[in-house]
Design an enzyme around this catalytic site. Structure first.
Site, PDB file in Angstrom:
ATOM      1  N   ASP A   2      29.945  40.893  38.615  1.00  0.00           N
ATOM      2  CA  ASP A   2      31.162  40.538  37.886  1.00  0.00           C
ATOM      3  C   ASP A   2      30.957  40.693  36.375  1.00  0.00           C
ATOM      4  OD1 ASP A   2      33.700  39.535  37.460  1.00  0.00           O
ATOM      5  OD2 ASP A   2      33.372  37.640  38.503  1.00  0.00           O
ATOM      6  N   ASP A  41      42.328  40.068  40.673  1.00  0.00           N
ATOM      7  CA  ASP A  41      42.300  38.657  41.049  1.00  0.00           C
ATOM      8  C   ASP A  41      43.637  38.220  41.633  1.00  0.00           C
ATOM      9  OD1 ASP A  41      39.715  38.120  40.515  1.00  0.00           O
ATOM     10  OD2 ASP A  41      40.046  37.196  38.562  1.00  0.00           O
TER      11      ASP A  41
HETATM   12  C1  DGJ Z   1      36.394  36.880  38.493  1.00  0.00           C
HETATM   13  C2  DGJ Z   1      36.436  37.516  39.837  1.00  0.00           C
HETATM   14  O1  DGJ Z   1      37.398  38.503  39.888  1.00  0.00           O
HETATM   15  C3  DGJ Z   1      36.684  36.432  40.883  1.00  0.00           C
HETATM   16  O2  DGJ Z   1      36.828  37.014  42.144  1.00  0.00           O
HETATM   17  C4  DGJ Z   1      35.549  35.450  40.841  1.00  0.00           C
HETATM   18  O3  DGJ Z   1      34.367  36.076  41.226  1.00  0.00           O
HETATM   19  C5  DGJ Z   1      35.428  34.857  39.446  1.00  0.00           C
HETATM   20  N1  DGJ Z   1      35.362  35.894  38.446  1.00  0.00           N
HETATM   21  C6  DGJ Z   1      34.215  33.989  39.354  1.00  0.00           C
HETATM   22  O4  DGJ Z   1      33.983  33.533  38.087  1.00  0.00           O
END
Ligand code: DGJ
Length: 736
Positions: free
Chosen positions: A477, A547
């Site tokens: 990430d 997200d």
């Molecule tokens: C952003 C990601 O897109 C989410 O799926 C998750 O992993 C969060 N970060 C965690 O901080």
């Protein structure tokens, strides 16, 4: 195929259906762009450079040299000497001067495709492609520029990249090095780009271009939620099925600029490359700089054809590793299930329930390390929090494995929290401008990855975790964009290199990771889908799309993403309702059907969702196993776009033999007192007959239709009541 016609001084680069032509002009060997478009039989189009009309070439009319520079279609325009359109190359000499201009020096035609050092790029065998290395020079500035063009023999793709070599004795400063340019006549083009925001990534945008400059760009240090390293110039009349498209996609994950500049003479200069803002690369004598690759696609057959070309190229010539053509394990990720509030017991309870339903992997997301119980600390402290994970990571992984599930883990390796042991020990490891307070975002700073010792230390921490247990998947990430571009590891005259060095370091780390752990399934992610680009796809076969997991919002996001990228690359999960990002409630069935068009998985607490939803999971799992080969490897066609019609969405995948197809129809908003919807299918064999089955609607009788009828007359989707509903339609060829 690439040929050089020595008499005409013309290079002709052919893909199956396209031709690209470059000409060498006049005594000074100017390098001009002649043509890019439908395949030509002969190399006789040099007139398009218009050197036989005023202002003529400098050898015939030197008094108007400046006018020549300002209208000649340069293959790789530089700047500062009279071409007032924006150039591709910016160079400052040690003496502070900036003019440069390239002329042809030599060339080489090579079988296959050379790799680009330190950079991701498409690849192909000697049978699959041919490369032209066009060596140009500017002896006044003291540099050589190698323009690389690779033509693919099985698809209509030409890739481009550029290498600059300092052949002088003093240092040079590169202030701009774009990777590709097409200087051609404007045809009243529209420009198509992918725009977005967090949770709204890659929405398709189309608008007319006008005189002057229009561009899409990012200088956020990553390709970004907001703009995407893709630009297409398309004819006004171009549709899904017809019309001309010139498309460029950047195989790069950092700052970029993609631009169209319409000149006073109605020519358009289309360029793509690293964003020049805050870029300055010092090249010592003898050193070289390699710019990333641009993928160019031309078609006169509309967006479906363009999409097919990109999909096939990326599946065959970009994505690597064990999972490239393999079904991915169906995962359940605990992010939306628990956020930071989990422990071993909670994760095992999710895994246990998941294993009963056919889910194949548990992914432990953010919050397992250091003292991280919220997003305000501990990035950089990649050691397991044993207060949360009692018995340690290996115990948890072993227990998950015993349940028959694989185990995956989340990292955010590029970041450092001010509240972390790492920052307390090494406050200088964050990117920062000395003396200026750092700019926090999600209460974190970005690590200075331009320093190799930091890259090594972080890689060491990540690898140690992966070596400690049977971890088979990593979600990598990146939750903030770059700012405070300063490094105490670089001298003043190299601070302009930080952005690019950062991207190179990310590539280096992922390269090491995929080499040390070749069986690992890597999924890239950046606060959702902010780093969904071909550069990252070189390392990970899938990327988290957004997200926003709401099935309806996902329609536009997945449509825009699939415009370029294969469905096999799109991270898509079924999540709980009301949706956490949006608050919308959609049927569980629809969520499953929309996620089937991606990698497929779950992002919810399976122990807590309603019983009737949980009961649907085994069927969704079966559906995934039945259709994933087709979804992953099949040809994708866009049939209808909810983003355009505001009522329904429809897409289709068809296998290579045209024996099987799957149509997904999502009725977003119903209409009262209306009729069945007619859709025209695509990509079928007009000579075959297909049994058409409405998979999730047994009330509709299966029926056989000819491919010809389905594509020309269409298929009726019976009227049904309700919003946010989805239908899957299975087509299989039957013996006549
Ligand atoms: C952003 C990601 O897109 C989410 O799926 C998750 O992993 C969060 N970060 C965690 O901080």
């Amino acid at each position: 195929m690439i040929i050089y016609n020595e008499r005409e001084r013309v290079f002709k680069l052919d893909t199956p259906n396209t031709t690209y032509m470059i000409g060498i002009v006049d005594e000074e060997n100017f390098v001009g762009h002649i043509y890019y478009g439908r395949r030509l039989r002969e190399a006789d189009a040099s007139c398009l450079m218009r050197t036989e009309e005023p202002p003529f070439v400098p050898s015939k009319n030197n008094r108007e040299r400046c006018s020549f520079y300002d209208c000649f279609p340069f293959e790789y325009p530089a700047n500062g000497l009279g071409d007032y359109r924006e150039g591709c190359l910016g160079v400052r000499t040690a003496a502070g001067h900036v003019g440069c201009l390239l002329s042809y020096r030599s060339h080489e035609i090579i079988k296959g495709k050379p790799a680009l050092e330190g950079l991701p790029a498409t690849f192909g065998t000697e049978e699959a492609c041919t490369t032209l290395k066009l060596v140009c020079e500017d002896n006044y500035a003291g540099m050589q520029v190698e323009l690389l063009y690779t033509v693919f023999h099985d698809t209509d793709v030409i890739t481009r990249s550029v290498k600059v070599i300092n052949t002088g004795s003093d240092a040079l400063f590169l202030t701009k090095v774009y990777s590709a340019c097409i200087d051609m006549d404007n045809r009243d083009f529209d420009m198509v780009s992918l725009h977005g925001s967090w949770a709204r990534e890659r929405h398709i945008q189309r608008k007319p271009i006008g005189y002057g400059i229009q561009n899409v760009s990012s200088f956020r240090g990553e390709s970004s939620h907001q703009d995407h390293p893709f630009l297409a110039l398309v004819d006004k009349n171009t549709t899904q099925e017809n019309g001309e498209i010139y498309a460029m996609n950047f195989v790069y994950s950092g700052n970029f600029r993609a631009q169209a500049e319409v000149s006073q003479f109605d020519s358009v200069r289309m360029t793509m490359g690293i964003h020049p803002e805050n870029f300055c690369w010092k090249l010592e004598s003898g050193e070289s700089f390699q710019a990333p690759e641009v993928v160019m696609v031309y078609t006169d057959k509309g967006f479906d054809a363009m999409t097919g070309i990109f999909h096939r190229l990326y599946r065959k010539h970009l994505i690597r590793g064990e999972y490239r053509n393999k079904k991915r394990p169906i995962l359940i990720n605990n992010w939306e299930a628990t956020y930071f509030a989990f422990d071993t017991e909670k994760l095992l309870s999710i895994a246990k329930e998941a294993s009963k339903l056919g889910i194949e992997m548990l992914v432990m997301d953010d919050g397992w390390f250091g003292k991280r119980n919220f997003d305000d600390c501990a990035l950089g402290d990649w050691t397991v929090n044993e207060d949360k994970l009692k018995g340690g990571l290996k115990y948890l992984v072993d227990e998950v494995n015993k349940l028959g599930l694989k185990f995956g883990i989340w990292f955010e390796p590029e970041m450092i929290s001010p509240d972390s042991d790492l920052y307390r020990a090494h406050p200088d490891w964050a990117l920062a401008i000395p003396g200026r307070p750092g700019t926090e975002s999600r209460q974190q700073f970005v690590l200075d990855l331009s320093r190799q010792e930091i890259v090594d230390a972080i890689y060491g921490q990540v690898a140690a975790v992966l070596r400690s247990a049977n971890i088979e998947y990593v979600k990598w990430d990146m939750n903030r964009q770059l700012s405070d571009i300063g490094s105490c590891g670089l001298p003043a005259d190299r601070q302009g290199e930080i952005y690019h060095r950062y991207v190179l370091a990310v590539y280096q780390m992922q390269d090491r990771l995929t080499k040390e752990f070749p069986h690992l399934l890597l999924e890239n992610c950046s606060g959702g889908g902010a780093r969904f680009d071909p550069g990252m796809l070189y390392y990970s076969p899938q990327i988290w799309c957004s997200d926003d997991t709401d099935a309806i919002e996902r329609l536009a996001i997945q449509e825009g993403t699939a415009l370029i990228y294969p469905l096999s690359t799109m991270g898509a999960h079924v999540s709980d309702c009301p949706n956490h990002a949006l608050g919308r409630v959609t049927p569980f069935e629809t969520r499953g059907i929309v996620a089937l068009a991606g990698t497929f998985g779950y992002e919810l607490d399976v122990t807590k969702i309603p019983q009737e939803d949980r009961e649907m999971i085994p069927d969704q799992v079966a559906m995934y196993h039945k259709y994933n080969d087709l979804v992953r490897e099949g040809d994708y066609y866009r049939i209808a776009s909810y983003a355009q019609n505001h009522r329904y969405d429809c897409w289709q995948v068809v296998d290579a033999e045209r024996d099987e197809a799957l149509v997904t129809f999502v009725q977003v908003l119903n209409r009262v007192n209306f009729k069945s919807m007619r859709i025209l299918l695509k990509g079928l064999d007009e000579n075959k007959h297909y049994n058409v089955v409405f998979v999730n609607d047994e009330g509709i009788e299966p029926k056989v239709y000819s491919g010809d009828t389905l594509m020309k007359a269409g298929l009726l989707i019976p009227y049904w009541k309700g919003d946010f509903k989805a239908r899957l339609i299975d087509l299989r060829a039957v013996q006549d």
